[in-house]
Design an enzyme around this catalytic site. Sequence first.
Site, PDB file in Angstrom:
ATOM      1  N   ARG A   7     -10.177 -11.727   1.886  1.00 51.78           N
ATOM      2  CA  ARG A   7     -11.012 -12.797   1.332  1.00 51.78           C
ATOM      3  C   ARG A   7     -10.323 -14.152   1.431  1.00 51.78           C
ATOM      4  O   ARG A   7     -10.972 -15.186   1.480  1.00 51.78           O
ATOM      5  CB  ARG A   7     -11.415 -12.458  -0.112  1.00 51.78           C
ATOM      6  CG  ARG A   7     -10.277 -12.362  -1.083  1.00 51.78           C
ATOM      7  CD  ARG A   7     -10.623 -11.565  -2.334  1.00 51.78           C
ATOM      8  NE  ARG A   7     -10.628 -10.119  -2.073  1.00 51.78           N
ATOM      9  CZ  ARG A   7     -10.917  -9.189  -2.972  1.00 51.78           C
ATOM     10  NH1 ARG A   7     -11.251  -9.535  -4.214  1.00 51.78           N
ATOM     11  NH2 ARG A   7     -10.905  -7.917  -2.646  1.00 51.78           N
ATOM     12  N   LYS A  46       0.843  -1.197   0.000  1.00 52.08           N
ATOM     13  CA  LYS A  46       0.000   0.000   0.000  1.00 52.08           C
ATOM     14  C   LYS A  46       0.881   1.250   0.000  1.00 52.08           C
ATOM     15  O   LYS A  46       2.069   1.184   0.313  1.00 52.08           O
ATOM     16  CB  LYS A  46      -0.867   0.024   1.271  1.00 52.08           C
ATOM     17  CG  LYS A  46      -2.003  -0.980   1.304  1.00 52.08           C
ATOM     18  CD  LYS A  46      -2.815  -0.809   2.576  1.00 52.08           C
ATOM     19  CE  LYS A  46      -3.929  -1.846   2.688  1.00 52.08           C
ATOM     20  NZ  LYS A  46      -4.973  -1.701   1.661  1.00 52.08           N
TER      21      LYS A  46
HETATM   22  N1  BES Z   1      -8.146  -3.823   4.279  1.00 56.97           N
HETATM   23  C1  BES Z   1      -8.302  -3.445   2.927  1.00 56.97           C
HETATM   24  C2  BES Z   1      -9.629  -2.742   2.648  1.00 56.97           C
HETATM   25  C3  BES Z   1      -9.798  -1.373   3.269  1.00 56.97           C
HETATM   26  C4  BES Z   1      -9.439  -0.249   2.550  1.00 56.97           C
HETATM   27  C5  BES Z   1     -10.376  -1.227   4.508  1.00 56.97           C
HETATM   28  C6  BES Z   1      -9.630   0.995   3.117  1.00 56.97           C
HETATM   29  C7  BES Z   1     -10.567   0.025   5.063  1.00 56.97           C
HETATM   30  C8  BES Z   1     -10.195   1.143   4.353  1.00 56.97           C
HETATM   31  C9  BES Z   1      -8.242  -4.684   2.039  1.00 56.97           C
HETATM   32  O1  BES Z   1      -7.430  -5.713   2.483  1.00 56.97           O
HETATM   33  C10 BES Z   1      -7.701  -4.254   0.711  1.00 56.97           C
HETATM   34  O2  BES Z   1      -6.600  -3.797   0.694  1.00 56.97           O
HETATM   35  N2  BES Z   1      -8.490  -4.403  -0.348  1.00 56.97           N
HETATM   36  C11 BES Z   1      -8.078  -4.011  -1.643  1.00 56.97           C
HETATM   37  C12 BES Z   1      -8.508  -5.089  -2.625  1.00 56.97           C
HETATM   38  C13 BES Z   1      -7.994  -4.891  -4.026  1.00 56.97           C
HETATM   39  C14 BES Z   1      -6.491  -5.002  -4.056  1.00 56.97           C
HETATM   40  C15 BES Z   1      -8.618  -5.924  -4.920  1.00 56.97           C
HETATM   41  C16 BES Z   1      -8.750  -2.691  -1.965  1.00 56.97           C
HETATM   42  O3  BES Z   1      -9.920  -2.518  -1.631  1.00 56.97           O
HETATM   43  O4  BES Z   1      -8.086  -1.820  -2.517  1.00 56.97           O
HETATM   44 MN    MN Z   2      -5.413  -5.507   1.936  1.00 59.43          MN
END
Ligand code: BES
Ligand code: MN
Length: 498
Positions: free
Chosen positions: A350, A276
């Site tokens: 997931r 990230k």
């Molecule tokens: N934990 C994050 C989702 C999240 C984002 C929660 C912002 C709270 C605030 C999750 O693990 C994630 O990173 N999801 C990705 C999925 C994508 C890479 C398909 C996302 O939503 O960007």
């Molecule tokens: Mn994530």
Amino acid sequence: MTLSVELVGPGEMDGEVSVAASFATSGADGAPPELVMATPESATARGVPVALDPAECAREGFKAKVGQVLRLSSANGRVLVIGLGNPDALEPERWRRAAAAVVRAGGEGGTAAVFVPSDAPGAALAEGALLASYRFDAYRSKPSAAALERVAFVTEQPDRLRGDFERGVVEAGAAMFARDLVNTPPSDLDPSEFARRVQERLLAQPRTTVEVWDEERVAAERLGGLETVARGSSQPPRVVMAHYTPEHPKEVDGKVPHVVLVGKGITFDSGGLSLKSADGMMTMKTDMSGAATVMAALSACAACGVPVRVSAIAMVTENMPGPNAVKPGDVFRARNGATIEVLNTDAEGRLVLADGLSLAAELEPEAIIDVATLTGAQVVALGRGIGALFGNDQALMDRIEAVAREEGEPLWQLPLPEEYAEHIDSEIADMKNMGRPGEAGSIAAAMLLSRFVGEVPWAHLDIAGPARSGESSGYLTKGGTAFGVRTLIEYVRTRAST
Ligand code: BES
Ligand code: MN
Ligand code: ZN
């Protein structure tokens, strides 16, 4: 310093009172605000006016909007009038926010005497006051500014509200436990510490058992999703599995209902090798909110002695880019035998939930409910005030949606269209862990989860937005909100009667 709340009759109010409060609704059709009940003698004695002065309300701009505060003073000290909004259909959420406003406006220290009508929702009053008083001071050298110490809700027939009020105290206590877990810095709440704290809390509840699975057990149980995500971290993963069995079970259609809750417990989500940004990582200690929520809910269900069986499963690991981390392109086998191609290591929730849902389905419950901060797309779709609801059973989703509304934790159902199944088709495995970039990201995630619950009725709460608040207002405090805790408890509690 924690706030103590109590429910008393007019004659039982003893000791010094630093502030008195009463409630008003906005007048119909632009008429001036009115107090919600005829002012009892015990209230006038504390300086609460018999009626509101329309001129004064106009001068102060007091329209009795929900949570709005009118400050009056009397010979006996400070007096607050708290708005409840329009007079018809006073939903519990408005009382929750009004009780929170008492705590926020109540001042530094002392006792508030709060006059409430005998049909006020007791649980909402206790929840609003306690949740607004929550502070996370574990890491401060000096505690945050002094606040009210005691709130006494004064009502004509306290015993009428007592049961609900006490349930509200338990629910707020559970939510505060979840907030503490979420707010704790991620290096101090790694997977084993999460498990230790949850175990400690749950073992103090009646008729509750807790198992903590270590990394060897995780391997032996073939939890490929959890193992895969944990590979990049120096901290071993954990599964926390808790069961509550009622002393006085209630049968529905000849069976004791059994509900299994599953929570995403990423104690820190760096994204893994699909790292990230610095900004994106800033709040990622929150990524174990689902796990905190289900464990807190189970603790309250046990404390309240709900008449149905409840289990809770937390899938707990860090998501880190260590030398052994899963690489984009890797394929692993989940517990149910399905293979998943990992194309983005940041779509880790997931993967751990897939195994958690398999474990849940193997318990053959009447329903599975999972809770997860699963997708950024959920925040885009519904913002920070509303969670996304998915599932494979419309009746289950309808019940959850109704309870959530009552609890002030609104959910909005999103679809799982069969035509989108191909979004998660993999070139080489049974499925891949991401959908199409920029398209229906929350649905793609939920679609993957749906493949791990078998035929069991299932609902999925994506709470990425509402799990965290950027400000302290109403009964929310900056940081973890514990969104979903009240909904889960009330869903389970009312399950026996619906
Ligand atoms: N934990 C994050 C989702 C999240 C984002 C929660 C912002 C709270 C605030 C999750 O693990 C994630 O990173 N999801 C990705 C999925 C994508 C890479 C398909 C996302 O939503 O960007
Ligand atoms: Mn994530
Ligand atoms: Zn995550």
